[in-house]
Scaffold this active site. Structure first.
Site, PDB file in Angstrom:
ATOM      1  N   TYR A 144       0.849  -1.184   0.000  1.00 54.51           N
ATOM      2  CA  TYR A 144       0.000   0.000   0.000  1.00 54.51           C
ATOM      3  C   TYR A 144       0.883   1.231   0.000  1.00 54.51           C
ATOM      4  O   TYR A 144       1.832   1.313   0.788  1.00 54.51           O
ATOM      5  CB  TYR A 144      -0.891  -0.006   1.246  1.00 54.51           C
ATOM      6  N   ASP A 239       9.220   2.879  -0.061  1.00 54.50           N
ATOM      7  CA  ASP A 239       8.152   3.514   0.692  1.00 54.50           C
ATOM      8  C   ASP A 239       8.369   3.151   2.160  1.00 54.50           C
ATOM      9  O   ASP A 239       7.962   2.095   2.622  1.00 54.50           O
ATOM     10  CB  ASP A 239       6.788   3.029   0.182  1.00 54.50           C
ATOM     11  N   LYS A 267       3.929   8.845   8.928  1.00 53.66           N
ATOM     12  CA  LYS A 267       3.770   8.228  10.254  1.00 53.66           C
ATOM     13  C   LYS A 267       4.754   8.754  11.304  1.00 53.66           C
ATOM     14  O   LYS A 267       4.582   9.885  11.745  1.00 53.66           O
ATOM     15  CB  LYS A 267       3.762   6.702  10.110  1.00 53.66           C
TER      16      LYS A 267
HETATM   17  C1  LIG Z   1       0.250   4.531   5.807  1.00 52.32           C
HETATM   18  C2  LIG Z   1       1.011   4.286   4.588  1.00 52.32           C
HETATM   19  C3  LIG Z   1       0.909   5.135   3.472  1.00 52.32           C
HETATM   20  C4  LIG Z   1      -0.085   6.247   3.395  1.00 52.32           C
HETATM   21  O1  LIG Z   1       0.130   7.252   4.326  1.00 52.32           O
HETATM   22  P1  LIG Z   1      -1.074   8.264   4.685  1.00 52.32           P
HETATM   23  O2  LIG Z   1      -0.456   9.225   5.643  1.00 52.32           O
HETATM   24  O3  LIG Z   1      -2.159   7.410   5.270  1.00 52.32           O
HETATM   25  O4  LIG Z   1      -1.513   8.911   3.422  1.00 52.32           O
HETATM   26  C5  LIG Z   1       1.757   4.916   2.402  1.00 52.32           C
HETATM   27  N1  LIG Z   1       2.644   3.915   2.415  1.00 52.32           N
HETATM   28  C6  LIG Z   1       2.762   3.071   3.455  1.00 52.32           C
HETATM   29  C7  LIG Z   1       3.788   1.991   3.421  1.00 52.32           C
HETATM   30  C8  LIG Z   1       1.944   3.217   4.572  1.00 52.32           C
HETATM   31  O5  LIG Z   1       2.040   2.358   5.575  1.00 52.32           O
END
Ligand SMILES: *Cc1c(COP(=O)(O)O)cnc(C)c1O
Length: 426
Positions: A144, A239, A267
């Site tokens: 994701y 990511d 995060k």
């Molecule tokens: C949470 C998450 C996102 C998205 O971040 P948001 O602040 O919710 O837009 C993207 N990549 C990874 C790996 C994530 O865990």
């Protein structure tokens, strides 16, 4: 009734907010029942609107690595708030946090702040396309990268939980530029590069996947990705929205000793306030406006209150590296404890973990990709989730999510969790 006030609040919320929530996984659709409305959090604990207390293993889905409402972070936010919330001008704070990150993380020279992980990933992809002059990207099934159109193709997290990996509203035109591979499968990557020779701008990957449950890279997966990208003139994008500043200060890049071309953050970087960022070498980052021609902007990017929370959180992590060791120890204590209870109960399972991330998959013998994760017994997970919730243990409400351990989860909380687990009947 255990969740009386939460139920009433949820019923009311549904009248005004689609599904009653502002982000789908909060709705408990996959585990069933009514989501718990939280009133406050401190340290390792959450308190709901009915006055019940929980040991928290979500930690805001990752940000609260120092535990909730850490005093130094609260103080920094208050102090900044008194000076004003947002100016729309450069501030010294933005350079301070950029410096802390650039000096503490391998392989990056420059960083640009945004307001969410989604924004970070979609901006990184645009920059990769602008830099390479190519259109296609490769992503992995079950990973994701936020809810931007290019990523809602076989996506993890809520998209997996709700069985809607390809969202209506994503055009065919966009979808055709996102190529898919299975996590940990290098053969598929090689074959995609062969079939799309000279057309691939970037490979984006969660270096430790957390959105199909926690899934680890195997057999030097990340090193191979890096080599293949370099050979083919494509950028490797890590990511690290989940893993950044969590697995180590330098994230998965440090832990696995692989330098990506671009890295996305979110995060932990905001210490609980809305922050994301993307970073890389100057030769790539300098293609961004205002010096380069790849456009990217944000009214609240680098917001001073968010920067104050992020900077304080990162400084604490940087100056107390033993935190990472403690997090790892508590996580392994928890995982080993859970594993032995499940063995006593004769419940087959797999526990994947790295640092302070872990997931429990029922009735599968190993989980290396999305297919494995979906073969786990999710209805048993849902039963387990509700049992633990009743016992005062707050887990992510889906078997496709990662548990996050915070510094405030100590032996006391782990004992509580294991005692609750002992009582599981099925
Ligand atoms: C949470 C998450 C996102 C998205 O971040 P948001 O602040 O919710 O837009 C993207 N990549 C990874 C790996 C994530 O865990």
């Amino acid at each position: 009734m255990l969740y009386q006030r939460s139920s009433a609040l949820f019923a009311e919320a549904k009248n005004y907010i689609p599904g009653g929530v502002n982000s789908p996984v909060r709705a408990f659709n996959s585990v069933g029942g009514t989501p718990v409305f939280i009133k406050k959090a401190k340290g390792a604990y959450l308190w709901d609107e009915d006055g019940r207390k929980y040991v928290d293993y979500i930690n805001s889905w990752g940000p609260a690595i120092l535990g909730h409402a850490h005093e130094a972070v609260v103080e920094a936010v208050k102090k900044q708030a008194e000076k004003g919330f947002s100016f729309g001008t450069p501030t010294e704070l933005e350079t301070e946090i950029a410096k802390v990150i650039v000096e503490g993380v391998p392989g990056i020279d420059k960083i640009r702040m945004v307001s969410s992980g989604t924004e970070a990933c979609m901006s990184a992809i645009r920059l990769a396309r602008g830099f390479t002059g190519k259109d296609k990207i490769i992503k992995f099934r079950g990973c994701y990268h936020g809810h931007a159109d290019s990523f809602l193709i076989s996506a993890g997290s809520g998209a997996a939980t709700f069985g809607m990996p390809i969202s209506p509203g994503v055009t065919q035109g966009t979808a055709k530029d996102t190529l898919l591979a299975d996590y940990n499968n290098i053969e598929q990557i090689l074959s995609l590069f062969e079939k799309n020779h000279g057309e691939i701008a970037a490979v984006i990957v969660e270096p430790v996947a957390g959105n199909m449950g926690c899934v680890l890279p195997e057999n030097n997966f990340l090193t191979h990705l890096k080599q293949i990208c370099s050979t083919n003139g494509a950028l490797l994008i890590f990511d690290e929205v989940m893993t950044g500043f969590r697995l180590a200060f330098g994230g998965a890049q440090e832990v696995y000793n692989v330098e990506a071309d671009l890295v996305c953050y979110g995060k932990v970087i905001g210490g609980g306030l809305p922050v994301g960022a993307f970073a890389g070498r100057s030769e790539i980052m300098d293609h961004l406006a205002p010096i380069g021609d790849v456009y990217q902007a944000g009214t609240l990017s680098g917001n001073p209150i968010a920067m104050a929370a992020g900077l304080t959180t990162l400084e604490i992590l940087r100056d107390n590296p033993t935190i990472y060791l403690e997090l790892k120890n508590s996580t392994s204590q928890l995982a080993i404890g859970l594993g032995s209870i499940l063995n006593q109960k004769n419940i087959p399972h797999t526990i994947n973990r790295k640092g302070s991330m872990m997931s429990l998959f029922f009735q599968v013998s190993s989980v290396s990709n999305f297919k494995d994760a979906s073969e786990a017994n999710h209805s048993l997970f849902n039963h387990f989730f509700h049992h633990m919730l009743k016992e005062g243990i707050y887990l992510p409400p889906s078997g496709y999510e990662t548990w996050f351990i915070s510094k405030d989860i100590t032996e006391e909380e782990i004992s509580k969790t294991l005692e609750a687990m002992e009582k599981l009947e099925y």
